[in-house]
Design a protein around this motif. Structure first.
Motif, PDB file in Angstrom:
ATOM      1  N   ASP A   1       3.354  -0.843  -2.070  1.00 22.67           N
ATOM      2  CA  ASP A   1       4.075   0.498  -2.418  1.00 22.67           C
ATOM      3  C   ASP A   1       5.003   0.784  -1.805  1.00 22.67           C
ATOM      4  O   ASP A   1       4.360   1.409  -0.414  1.00 22.67           O
ATOM      5  N   LEU A   2       5.997   0.761  -1.819  1.00 24.55           N
ATOM      6  CA  LEU A   2       7.321   1.084  -1.036  1.00 24.55           C
ATOM      7  C   LEU A   2       7.448   2.717  -0.896  1.00 24.55           C
ATOM      8  O   LEU A   2       7.856   3.215   0.151  1.00 24.55           O
ATOM      9  N   LEU A   3       7.001   3.459  -1.821  1.00 20.53           N
ATOM     10  CA  LEU A   3       6.919   5.097  -1.941  1.00 20.53           C
ATOM     11  C   LEU A   3       5.723   5.493  -1.098  1.00 20.53           C
ATOM     12  O   LEU A   3       5.943   6.449  -0.158  1.00 20.53           O
ATOM     13  N   GLY A   4       4.567   5.226  -1.445  1.00 14.17           N
ATOM     14  CA  GLY A   4       3.404   5.956  -1.030  1.00 14.17           C
ATOM     15  C   GLY A   4       2.624   5.176   0.279  1.00 14.17           C
ATOM     16  O   GLY A   4       1.812   5.448   0.665  1.00 14.17           O
ATOM     17  N   GLY A   5       2.996   3.851   0.423  1.00 14.92           N
ATOM     18  CA  GLY A   5       2.183   3.099   1.305  1.00 14.92           C
ATOM     19  C   GLY A   5       1.209   2.424   0.504  1.00 14.92           C
ATOM     20  O   GLY A   5       0.794   2.718  -0.543  1.00 14.92           O
ATOM     21  N   GLY A   6       0.651   1.096   1.311  1.00 17.61           N
ATOM     22  CA  GLY A   6      -0.373   0.545   0.838  1.00 17.61           C
ATOM     23  C   GLY A   6      -0.282  -0.875  -0.134  1.00 17.61           C
ATOM     24  O   GLY A   6       1.145  -0.708  -0.465  1.00 17.61           O
ATOM     25  N   THR A   7      -0.794  -1.708   0.060  1.00 21.38           N
ATOM     26  CA  THR A   7      -0.685  -3.091  -0.546  1.00 21.38           C
ATOM     27  C   THR A   7      -1.823  -3.426  -1.377  1.00 21.38           C
ATOM     28  O   THR A   7      -3.127  -3.137  -0.820  1.00 21.38           O
ATOM     29  N   PHE A   8      -1.752  -3.847  -2.386  1.00 22.49           N
ATOM     30  CA  PHE A   8      -2.712  -4.091  -3.380  1.00 22.49           C
ATOM     31  C   PHE A   8      -2.599  -5.706  -4.024  1.00 22.49           C
ATOM     32  O   PHE A   8      -1.552  -6.057  -4.104  1.00 22.49           O
ATOM     33  N   LEU A   9      -3.716  -6.214  -4.250  1.00 17.66           N
ATOM     34  CA  LEU A   9      -3.987  -7.460  -4.714  1.00 17.66           C
ATOM     35  C   LEU A   9      -4.015  -7.543  -6.247  1.00 17.66           C
ATOM     36  O   LEU A   9      -5.126  -6.826  -6.618  1.00 17.66           O
ATOM     37  N   TRP A  10      -3.016  -7.690  -7.031  1.00 19.55           N
ATOM     38  CA  TRP A  10      -3.337  -7.893  -8.593  1.00 19.55           C
ATOM     39  C   TRP A  10      -3.312  -9.235  -9.049  1.00 19.55           C
ATOM     40  O   TRP A  10      -2.886 -10.194  -8.575  1.00 19.55           O
ATOM     41  N   GLN A  11      -3.892  -9.326 -10.234  1.00 23.03           N
ATOM     42  CA  GLN A  11      -3.797 -10.642 -10.811  1.00 23.03           C
ATOM     43  C   GLN A  11      -3.637 -10.334 -12.463  1.00 23.03           C
ATOM     44  O   GLN A  11      -4.369  -9.553 -12.965  1.00 23.03           O
ATOM     45  N   GLY A  12      -2.582 -11.309 -12.967  1.00 22.88           N
ATOM     46  CA  GLY A  12      -2.567 -11.113 -14.346  1.00 22.88           C
ATOM     47  C   GLY A  12      -1.826 -10.167 -14.914  1.00 22.88           C
ATOM     48  O   GLY A  12      -1.508  -9.264 -13.889  1.00 22.88           O
TER      49      GLY A  12
END
Length: 154
Positions: A110-121
Motif C-alpha cells: 500500500d503506497l498510500l497508507g503503508g503496509g504490505t499484504f500477501l494475497w492469492q488468487g
C-alpha cells in the motif's frame, strides 16, 4: 444562469471561483493529495489511461481498478471507498491476467497508507474507513522474497 445562450457553463461556476484553503487545518486534504501526486509521478503505470482495467467487487460502494506498463514491470491496483461517511468492506474479483499474475501468492504494497499484504488468487478482502483513509493504492509485486533470496556474507 448560463454564461452564454446555449452554453452549459454557468456564470457562477466553481471553475471561475478563487478559493483559499487553510492547508494547516487538521482535516486538510493537502498531505493526502501531495502523497497521491508523488505516487503518480513515481509509477509509470499511472502516467496514462490506456491500460485502465476495472475489477469487480461485491460492494457497490467500492471501486477497484488497475493500471500497468506494457511489460507489466509496474502494476498499480487501486481500491476506493465511494462512501465518504461509512466504513466499507468487501471482496475483490481481480482479473489476474491483466495484472500479470496467476494463482500463486503475490504481494500488494500500500503506497498510500503503508503496509504490505500477501494475497492469492482473484478474491481478496479489503476494508476502507474514510475517516482514516479512503483508498488503497497498491503496488503489485509478483515475485515474493524468501530467506533464499538473500546473499550472505561471512
Amino acid at each position: 444562469r448560463p454564461r452564454e445562450p446555449g452554453s452549459e457553463e454557468y456564470l457562477d461556476s466553481e471553475k471561475y471561483q478563487l478559493r483559499h484553503w487553510d492547508l494547516e487545518r487538521p482535516d486538510s486534504l493537502g498531505p493526502l493529495i501531495a502523497r497521491t501526486n508523488a505516487i503518480r509521478r513515481q509509477n509509470p503505470a499511472l502516467q496514462s489511461d490506456w491500460s485502465l482495467v476495472f475489477h469487480h467487487t461485491d460492494n457497490e460502494h467500492l471501486v477497484c481498478y488497475s493500471k500497468a506498463t506494457d511489460d507489466l514491470e509496474n502494476v498499480v491496483l487501486c481500491v476506493v471507498n465511494l462512501d465518504p461517511h461509512h466504513r466499507q468492506s468487501g471482496w475483490t474479483q481481480l482479473s489476474l491476467g491483466h495484472l500479470g499474475l496467476d494463482d500463486r501468492p503475490f504481494q500488494v504494497q500500500d503506497l498510500l497508507g503503508g503496509g504490505t499484504f500477501l494475497w492469492q488468487g482473484p478474491r481478496n478482502y479489503v476494508e476502507l474507513d474514510p475517516g482514516v483513509l479512503p483508498a488503497h493504492v497498491f503496488a503489485v509485486r509478483r515475485q515474493l522474497r524468501s530467506e533464499h533470496d538473500f546473499d550472505y556474507f561471512l
